[in-house]
Design a protein around this motif. Structure first.
Motif, PDB file in Angstrom:
ATOM      1  N   GLN A 280      15.633   0.917  -0.687  1.00  0.00           N
ATOM      2  CA  GLN A 280      15.580  -0.440  -1.080  1.00  0.00           C
ATOM      3  C   GLN A 280      15.125  -0.229  -2.422  1.00  0.00           C
ATOM      4  O   GLN A 280      14.420   0.264  -3.085  1.00  0.00           O
ATOM      5  CB  GLN A 280      14.980  -1.451  -0.176  1.00  0.00           C
ATOM      6  N   ASP A 281      15.668  -1.392  -3.437  1.00  0.00           N
ATOM      7  CA  ASP A 281      15.503  -1.590  -4.649  1.00  0.00           C
ATOM      8  C   ASP A 281      13.888  -1.458  -5.178  1.00  0.00           C
ATOM      9  O   ASP A 281      13.676  -0.683  -6.080  1.00  0.00           O
ATOM     10  CB  ASP A 281      16.129  -2.684  -5.391  1.00  0.00           C
ATOM     11  N   ASN A 282      13.143  -1.963  -4.241  1.00  0.00           N
ATOM     12  CA  ASN A 282      11.893  -2.337  -4.745  1.00  0.00           C
ATOM     13  C   ASN A 282      10.803  -0.743  -4.330  1.00  0.00           C
ATOM     14  O   ASN A 282       9.716  -0.816  -4.673  1.00  0.00           O
ATOM     15  CB  ASN A 282      11.198  -3.359  -4.250  1.00  0.00           C
ATOM     16  N   VAL A 283      11.723   0.166  -3.853  1.00  0.00           N
ATOM     17  CA  VAL A 283      10.738   1.237  -3.521  1.00  0.00           C
ATOM     18  C   VAL A 283      11.216   2.354  -4.743  1.00  0.00           C
ATOM     19  O   VAL A 283      12.312   2.614  -4.995  1.00  0.00           O
ATOM     20  CB  VAL A 283      11.544   1.924  -2.297  1.00  0.00           C
ATOM     21  N   SER A 284      10.143   2.819  -5.148  1.00  0.00           N
ATOM     22  CA  SER A 284      10.375   3.841  -6.423  1.00  0.00           C
ATOM     23  C   SER A 284       9.549   5.107  -6.192  1.00  0.00           C
ATOM     24  O   SER A 284       8.266   4.891  -5.702  1.00  0.00           O
ATOM     25  CB  SER A 284      10.245   3.329  -7.745  1.00  0.00           C
TER      26      SER A 284
ATOM     27  N   PHE B 184       0.724  -1.070   0.070  1.00  0.00           N
ATOM     28  CA  PHE B 184       0.027   0.038  -0.100  1.00  0.00           C
ATOM     29  C   PHE B 184       0.824   1.248   0.035  1.00  0.00           C
ATOM     30  O   PHE B 184       0.731   2.165  -0.808  1.00  0.00           O
ATOM     31  CB  PHE B 184      -0.658   0.035   1.252  1.00  0.00           C
ATOM     32  N   ILE B 185       1.836   1.206   0.906  1.00  0.00           N
ATOM     33  CA  ILE B 185       2.717   2.502   1.146  1.00  0.00           C
ATOM     34  C   ILE B 185       3.719   2.470  -0.217  1.00  0.00           C
ATOM     35  O   ILE B 185       3.751   3.656  -0.868  1.00  0.00           O
ATOM     36  CB  ILE B 185       3.497   2.498   2.169  1.00  0.00           C
ATOM     37  N   GLU B 186       4.081   1.581  -0.702  1.00  0.00           N
ATOM     38  CA  GLU B 186       5.084   1.350  -2.097  1.00  0.00           C
ATOM     39  C   GLU B 186       4.148   1.992  -2.728  1.00  0.00           C
ATOM     40  O   GLU B 186       4.919   2.779  -3.878  1.00  0.00           O
ATOM     41  CB  GLU B 186       5.508   0.330  -2.133  1.00  0.00           C
ATOM     42  N   ASN B 187       2.814   1.726  -3.047  1.00  0.00           N
ATOM     43  CA  ASN B 187       2.213   2.407  -4.440  1.00  0.00           C
ATOM     44  C   ASN B 187       1.848   3.763  -3.903  1.00  0.00           C
ATOM     45  O   ASN B 187       2.211   4.494  -4.848  1.00  0.00           O
ATOM     46  CB  ASN B 187       0.829   1.332  -4.176  1.00  0.00           C
TER      47      ASN B 187
END
Ligand code: ADP
Ligand code: MG
Length: 700
Positions: free
Chosen positions: A386-390, A365-368
């Motif tokens: 971290q890599d998956n956070v854009s 949810f937050i990453e989105n």
């Protein structure tokens, strides 16, 4: 790619003969490396702090009391210890001038018979002592047959040690490591080498470990100066490379009218101090430029850095972009979040918290939200990068370093956005020269005044023998509803001992104040347990919190007004000052009790009194430097720059300046380090583990 030339130096220490996994573990502790990352080079870089000179040979009758001496004589007789007695084993040796008693406790008789055969000539070296008018030597350092006298070293380097490591083993290990030194291509400018009289690197290192004289290891020696230059040049060069690359990718200017900031300022129950206003102004001016901001915000604990950071973030949000605030620990990230989310609400700004503990659906949810740009301000730990956070549009990174150094790693983190602006907040009141060494050419804002309404903290020093009085007074204070921290002693050698002492202290204080009233936090607890203990204290379910310093007692508990620090003499001044900053955050007058174990040295006394007399972190930092400078004369470990092995602030400021200029010149002339000197400089960067910077080079 690290040049192959360096491979022998970057092999694990266990590749040296005589160093197994057990010794490697000890060496990891000694050199401050991770256990699987102790390299040969770390031994080569381990610097002696003094020497032992064995050249004094005045003859037995003239041995000076307490001096290190060498004696050549004939073994007369052995006097073994009587059975089942604690008496020592004695051996008598004479020369032309007199008789010397060698004394051994718990010695192996057969070894003594072998190394000191009656009637033979031997050479012995160690500390001379006189008892009842007779010269003696207890456990000599060396015993060799007279015909092997040349194997006895004239002068030996003395190194900082750690528990479980003997000087002999360390010296042997370092000797083995020195054999791995290759011949380097010179990277220092020939003009500088000549003017400064610098020896070649290999000679400098060998000379340092095989000193002939005290002056060979002094910070002013050509060898030490050369090594300091190498080290500082590597640091300055890597910072300059990062910086120049930052310049090549321009930042994106931030424009705001201060609409959001005004809303928040309105909601604040206080007005900004002048220092805070100036800092905000400087930051906004930086961010208006199309060059990226690289600014350090220094201010004591409690000086109000967070609000400055928030106002900077709001300007970015107003311009439609995102900002992140990274804290060093989970607890601090959460605390920032709790404080900021309330204020940001006043401005209608969405804030998210992202740490290693954010899991599952919540995390998705937050990453989105971060990726879509719905989340404007993101607060967290290193999990933020971290890599998956854009990020949709990251334009400002704020790093709350607390008391750490290491902007190098942080700079890389900031590559997440399209060249975001960078603000580093630190509570360490580092002097200007140190800022230069550790951070390079960074712009600096300082918050020197305390927010209004702060009551000064009263600081007292009390000898440990009077701990009973302290507990008694604490009982009264807690009965009146006050809350207190109890900081357990720092034990440098062992975290295990530290833990035991904290648990014991917890037990005795629990007995004194009742189990319900006392909490405990230490470094070995799970973070859930830690947090529970902190929460209980914050909510006043417990009134006394016992803590080791492994835990950064970072939590803001404004109604805690007392802090007791045990064995205050073991802490650094800066650290004591930071610990003290845990109190004095509310409306109540606060106190800090420094328990110390006497007798204190002159410097020890001076240190504690600086703290008693001043609440000004910048002043304390400068005094600390001065006192540590004096400590050097007293023969204790010299003060260096954190993270530096050869460079010292007192002695090498001129070298720092030279290195800074040279680095700027190099980056200007050969920005990709491609020329012949550039190639050699790459080796230098690898040698000092600054290869981080090499990744910024296109041909890296
Ligand atoms: P730091 O991060 O520098 O250690 P904080 O930002 O946590 O300090 O601020 C410490 C406390 O001081 C917070 O409770 C904050 O709300 C308060 N504070 C900040 N600025 C001011 C001010 N100008 N006047 C009064 N209180 C302030
Ligand atoms: Mg803070």
């Amino acid at each position: 790619m690290r040049p192959a030339l360096l491979d022998p130096l970057f092999a694990p220490v266990t590749s040296l003969s005589g160093i197994g996994p057990k010794l490697a573990k000890v060496l990891a502790r000694l050199t401050g490396r991770d256990e699987d990352d102790v390299r040969v080079v770390d031994l080569v870089f381990h610097t002696p702090h003094s020497i032992i000179d064995r050249r004094l040979k005045p003859g037995i009758a003239y041995l000076p009391e307490g001096a290190i001496v060498t004696v050549e004589g004939r073994v007369d007789r052995h006097q073994p210890a009587p059975q089942r007695s604690n008496a020592p084993y004695r051996v008598y040796v004479h020369d032309d001038t007199g008789e010397l008693t060698l004394t051994f406790f718990h010695a192996k008789a057969d070894w003594l018979q072998r190394s000191l055969p009656v009637g033979e000539n031997v050479v012995i070296s160690g500390r001379a002592e006189w008892f009842n008018g007779r010269p003696s030597m207890v456990h000599p350092d060396y015993i060799v047959p007279a015909d092997k006298a040349d194997t006895l070293p004239d002068v030996e380097p003395v190194y900082p040690l750690t528990a479980g490591l003997s000087p002999k083993v360390l010296r042997r290990s370092i000797d083995a490591a020195l054999h791995r030194l290759p011949d380097f291509t010179e990277w220092i400018d020939p003009g500088i080498v000549k003017r400064q009289g610098f020896p070649e690197l290999k000679n400098a290192l060998t000379g340092l470990h095989q000193p002939r004289d005290e002056t060979d290891i002094a910070p002013e020696s050509p060898a030490r100066r050369r090594l300091a230059y190498d080290e500082l040049l590597a640091g300055q060069l890597s910072l300059a490379l990062v910086r120049s690359r930052m310049r090549r990718t321009p930042g994106r200017p931030v424009h705001s009218k201060g609409v959001l900031a005004d809303k928040v300022l309105h909601a604040l129950p206080f007005a900004l101090t002048k220092g805070q206003k100036d800092a905000v102004e400087a930051i906004l001016a930086d961010m208006k430029q199309d060059e990226r901001m690289l600014r350090l915000l220094q201010g004591d604990v409690g000086s109000g850095k967070t609000i400055v950071g928030l106002l900077a973030m709001l300007a970015v949000v107003e311009d439609g972009a995102q900002a992140v605030l990274m804290a060093p620990t989970e607890i601090l990230a959460r605390q920032h979040y709790e404080g900021i989310v309330r204020l940001a609400e006043a401005a209608g700004v969405q804030v998210s918290l992202l740490t290693g503990k954010t899991k599952g659906r919540e995390r998705k949810f937050i990453e989105n939200d971060i990726a879509s740009g719905a989340s404007k301000i993101v607060i967290g730990t290193h999990a933020l990068f971290q890599d998956n956070v854009s990020y949709a549009d990251l334009r400002l990174v704020i790093v709350d370093e607390q008391h750490r150094f290491g902007v190098h790693q942080r700079l890389r983190l900031s590559s997440k956005g399209v060249s975001p602006h960078l603000l580093v907040m630190t509570a360490t009141p580092i002097p200007r020269t140190l800022v230069l060494a550790a951070f390079g050419d960074m712009d600096v804002s300082r918050l020197t005044e305390k927010p209004a309404g702060r009551k000064p903290i009263q600081t007292v020093t009390i000898p440990t023998e009077r701990i009973g009085d302290v507990v008694g007074r604490l009982r009264d204070a807690l009965a009146q509803g006050k809350k207190a921290y109890w900081i357990c002693p720092l034990v440098e050698e062992s975290e295990a001992i530290e833990l035991v002492s904290a648990e014991q202290r917890f037990e005795t204080l629990t007995k004194a104040f009742g189990a319900d009233n006392v909490g405990l936090v230490h470094g070995r607890m799970s973070s859930a347990d830690k947090e529970a203990a902190m929460e209980a204290f914050k909510a006043s379910r417990t009134r006394l919190l016992v803590a080791t310093t492994v835990v950064e007692v970072g939590v803001d508990v404004p109604d805690a007004s007392i802090i007791v620090i045990e064995h205050a003499e073991r802490f650094g001044l800066a650290q004591l000052h930071q610990l003290r900053g845990r109190v004095g955050r509310g409306d109540e007058a606060s106190s800090c009790i420094l328990l110390y174990k006497g007798p204190l040295s002159e410097t020890g006394k001076a240190r504690l009194s600086v703290l008693r007399d001043s609440n000004d972190g910048f002043r304390i930092a400068e005094e600390d430097l001065k006192l540590r400078g004096e400590g050097e004369l007293l023969g204790t470990r010299q003060s260096g720059i954190p993270g530096f092995r050869f460079a010292s602030l007192e002695s090498h400021v001129d070298i720092l300046e030279m290195a800074r200029k040279d680095a700027a010149y190099i980056v200007n002339k050969d920005p990709e380090l491609e020329g012949a000197r550039g190639q050699a400089l790459r080796t230098l960067l690898y040698l000092f583990r600054r290869d981080e910077a090499i990744r910024y080079l296109s041909a890296g």
